[in-house]
Design a protein around this motif. Structure first.
Motif, mmCIF file in Angstrom:
data_model
loop_
_atom_site.group_PDB
_atom_site.id
_atom_site.type_symbol
_atom_site.label_atom_id
_atom_site.label_comp_id
_atom_site.label_asym_id
_atom_site.label_seq_id
_atom_site.Cartn_x
_atom_site.Cartn_y
_atom_site.Cartn_z
ATOM 1 N N SER A 1 -7.671 1.201 -3.663
ATOM 2 C CA SER A 1 -6.836 2.235 -3.062
ATOM 3 C C SER A 1 -5.536 2.336 -3.834
ATOM 4 N N ILE A 2 -4.909 3.492 -3.743
ATOM 5 C CA ILE A 2 -3.515 3.641 -4.146
ATOM 6 C C ILE A 2 -2.717 3.668 -2.847
ATOM 7 N N VAL A 3 -1.835 2.687 -2.682
ATOM 8 C CA VAL A 3 -1.127 2.504 -1.421
ATOM 9 C C VAL A 3 0.339 2.883 -1.603
ATOM 10 N N VAL A 4 0.844 3.729 -0.722
ATOM 11 C CA VAL A 4 2.232 4.201 -0.804
ATOM 12 C C VAL A 4 2.970 3.782 0.460
ATOM 13 N N THR A 5 4.006 2.959 0.317
ATOM 14 C CA THR A 5 4.833 2.606 1.480
ATOM 15 C C THR A 5 5.864 3.711 1.695
ATOM 16 N N GLY A 6 6.398 3.769 2.921
ATOM 17 C CA GLY A 6 7.390 4.814 3.208
ATOM 18 C C GLY A 6 6.830 6.203 2.955
ATOM 19 N N ALA A 7 5.558 6.392 3.304
ATOM 20 C CA ALA A 7 4.829 7.587 2.870
ATOM 21 C C ALA A 7 5.261 8.875 3.553
ATOM 22 N N THR A 8 5.983 8.782 4.672
ATOM 23 C CA THR A 8 6.433 10.011 5.316
ATOM 24 C C THR A 8 7.916 10.280 5.055
ATOM 25 N N GLU B 1 -9.703 9.718 0.159
ATOM 26 C CA GLU B 1 -10.097 8.403 0.673
ATOM 27 C C GLU B 1 -9.609 7.260 -0.207
ATOM 28 N N GLN B 2 -9.110 7.575 -1.401
ATOM 29 C CA GLN B 2 -8.558 6.536 -2.279
ATOM 30 C C GLN B 2 -7.060 6.322 -2.052
ATOM 31 N N VAL B 3 -6.481 7.081 -1.124
ATOM 32 C CA VAL B 3 -5.036 7.003 -0.879
ATOM 33 C C VAL B 3 -4.789 6.402 0.502
ATOM 34 N N THR B 4 -3.908 5.405 0.552
ATOM 35 C CA THR B 4 -3.473 4.833 1.830
ATOM 36 C C THR B 4 -1.983 5.076 2.003
ATOM 37 N N ALA B 5 -1.612 5.694 3.110
ATOM 38 C CA ALA B 5 -0.207 5.958 3.422
ATOM 39 C C ALA B 5 0.266 4.930 4.434
ATOM 40 N N VAL B 6 1.275 4.154 4.065
ATOM 41 C CA VAL B 6 1.837 3.146 4.963
ATOM 42 C C VAL B 6 3.020 3.780 5.695
ATOM 43 N N HIS C 1 6.230 13.588 -1.170
ATOM 44 C CA HIS C 1 5.941 14.194 -2.480
ATOM 45 C C HIS C 1 4.871 13.388 -3.223
ATOM 46 N N VAL C 2 5.002 12.064 -3.175
ATOM 47 C CA VAL C 2 4.050 11.209 -3.900
ATOM 48 C C VAL C 2 2.636 11.401 -3.357
ATOM 49 N N VAL C 3 2.488 11.328 -2.028
ATOM 50 C CA VAL C 3 1.152 11.458 -1.437
ATOM 51 C C VAL C 3 0.568 12.836 -1.739
ATOM 52 N N GLU C 4 1.384 13.871 -1.581
ATOM 53 C CA GLU C 4 0.879 15.231 -1.830
ATOM 54 C C GLU C 4 0.425 15.394 -3.276
ATOM 55 N N GLN C 5 1.183 14.808 -4.214
ATOM 56 C CA GLN C 5 0.799 14.930 -5.622
ATOM 57 C C GLN C 5 -0.399 14.033 -5.958
ATOM 58 N N LYS D 1 -6.099 7.552 4.303
ATOM 59 C CA LYS D 1 -6.096 6.405 5.224
ATOM 60 C C LYS D 1 -4.659 6.151 5.667
ATOM 61 N N ILE D 2 -4.473 5.857 6.919
ATOM 62 C CA ILE D 2 -3.139 5.582 7.463
ATOM 63 C C ILE D 2 -3.069 4.117 7.869
ATOM 64 N N ALA D 3 -2.059 3.409 7.351
ATOM 65 C CA ALA D 3 -1.817 2.021 7.751
ATOM 66 C C ALA D 3 -0.444 1.971 8.423
ATOM 67 N N VAL D 4 -0.396 1.396 9.606
ATOM 68 C CA VAL D 4 0.871 1.306 10.340
ATOM 69 C C VAL D 4 1.479 -0.068 10.088
ATOM 70 N N ALA D 5 2.652 -0.082 9.464
ATOM 71 C CA ALA D 5 3.328 -1.346 9.153
ATOM 72 C C ALA D 5 4.826 -1.104 9.067
#
Length: 284
Positions: free
Chosen positions: A2-9, A27-32, A15-19, A48-52
Motif C-alpha cells: 500500500s501507499i499510506v498517507v498520514t494526515g490524509a484529510t 485499493e493500493q492507497v490507505t488514508a490515515v 492533494h496527495v491522495v487525490e493525485q 482504504k481508511i485507517a483511523v489512528a
C-alpha cells in the motif's frame, strides 16, 4: 503493498491522495485519519481508511504492513510535542518493515524555531535505519493567498520580512513531488530541497495584489516584535505568533530561498507562481 498517507484529510494530505488516485488503483492507497467522516469521499472511491491518532501510539499498531511506502505529513499540533508524535509513526513503520518512509520537512537552510521539530524528526528517522526520503517543503503560496481579506480591507500587506525573498509553490505542487517519490523508484535515502522556481518579495506580492484587484495595496514592513503583536491581536496564541514571526525573520535573511530545482525536477513541470495562486484565490 500500500501507499499510506498520514494526515490524509489535511490541506496537503487531500492533494496527495487525490493525485495518487490519478496514478495507482484506489485499493493500493490507505488514508490515515483521525475522523473517518472527513474521509467519506475517499472511502467512496475505494481508498482504504485507517483511523489512528499521533497522540495514541497503539492506534498505529496495525496501520502499516511490510513493503508499504509511507508519507508522514508533519503534524500541526505545535503545542503537543510534534517530534514525539512523529516518533510514534516512525516506530510503527519500523516494526512493520515498510519499504520507504517519506517525511514532509522544512528547508535545510531554515533556522527559525519552526524548523526545530522538523530537525528532531529527521534525526529520529535517520536513526531508525528505515529507508527514508526527506521532502523539505518550502513555504506554501496558500500561506499568503488563503487570507487576502485583511490586505484588501486595509490596503496593506504587513510582514516582518524586510526586503527578504522566498521561493514558494502551491500545495498541489508539493503534493505532486510527494506522489512522484511514493510512486517512483530510487528515492530511498534521499533529501529533496523543494521550493518555487522564482523567489519573490513582499513588495512584489503587494504590487501583484494591486494589479489583480485594481486597489492600491502597499507593503508595510514592521519589526518582528510588532508583527508578533499584530498576530496575537488577531487571535493567534502567543507561541504560534512567535513561531510565525520568527519565520519572517528567516525570510529577511534569505533562508526560504530554494535554488535546488528539485521540485520542478520531481514533478516534471514548473512550480505554480504566486501570481497564479493570487488569481485563483480572488476567483474563489
Amino acid at each position: 503493498m500500500s501507499i499510506v498517507v498520514t494526515g490524509a484529510t489535511g490541506h496537503l494530505g487531500r492533494h496527495v491522495v487525490e493525485q495518487l488516485l490519478e496514478k495507482v488503483p484506489a485499493e493500493q492507497v490507505t488514508a490515515v485519519v483521525r475522523t473517518p467522516e472527513k474521509a467519506a469521499d475517499f472511502a467512496a472511491k475505494g481508498v482504504k481508511i485507517a483511523v489512528a491518532d499521533y497522540n495514541s501510539p497503539e492506534t498505529f499498531d496495525s496501520v502499516f504492513a511490510a513493503g508499504d511506502k509511507v508519507l508522514l505529513i508533519s503534524g500541526n499540533e505545535f503545542d503537543k510535542g510534534r517530534p514525539a508524535q512523529h516518533q510514534v509513526v516512525i516506530d510503527a513503520a519500523k516494526a512493520a518493515g515498510v519499504a520507504l518512509l517519506a517525511y514532509t520537512s522544512a528547508p535545510g537552510t531554515l533556522t527559525a524555531a519552526l524548523a526545530d521539530d522538523h530537525r528532531a524528526t529527521e534525526k529520529a528517522l535517520l536513526a531508525s535505519g528505515l529507508p527514508y526520503s526527506l521532502l523539505r517543503n518550502g513555504w506554501y503560496n496558500e500561506n499568503y493567498t488563503e487570507n487576502l481579506a485583511p490586505a484588501l480591507e486595509y490596503g496593506a500587506v504587513v510582514q516582518a520580512a524586510g526586503d527578504g525573498r522566498l521561493s514558494t509553490a502551491s500545495r498541489a505542487d508539493y503534493a505532486a513531488a510527494a506522489v512522484a517519490v511514493l510512486t517512483g523508484e530510487g528515492h530511498e535515502n534521499t533529501t529533496y530541497e523543494l521550493g518555487g522556481d522564482e523567489p519573490w518579495g513582499f513588495a512584489e506580492y503587494a504590487a501583484e495584489l494591486s494589479k489583480q484587484t485594481g486597489k492600491e495595496i502597499a507593503y508595510n514592513a514592521v519589526s518582528v516584535e510588532a508583527y508578533t503583536g499584530i498576530l496575537t491581536g488577531a487571535g493567534l496564541p502567543e507561541p504560534l505568533a512567535t513561531i510565525l514571526a520568527g519565520v519572517d525573520a528567516s525570510i529577511e535573511k534569505g533562508e526560504l530561498v530554494v535554488t535546488s530545482g528539485d521540485l520542478a525536477r520531481l514533478t516534471g513541470r514548473p512550480a505554480t507562481p504566486i501570481a497564479a495562486s493570487i488569481e485563483a484565490a480572488l476567483k474563489g
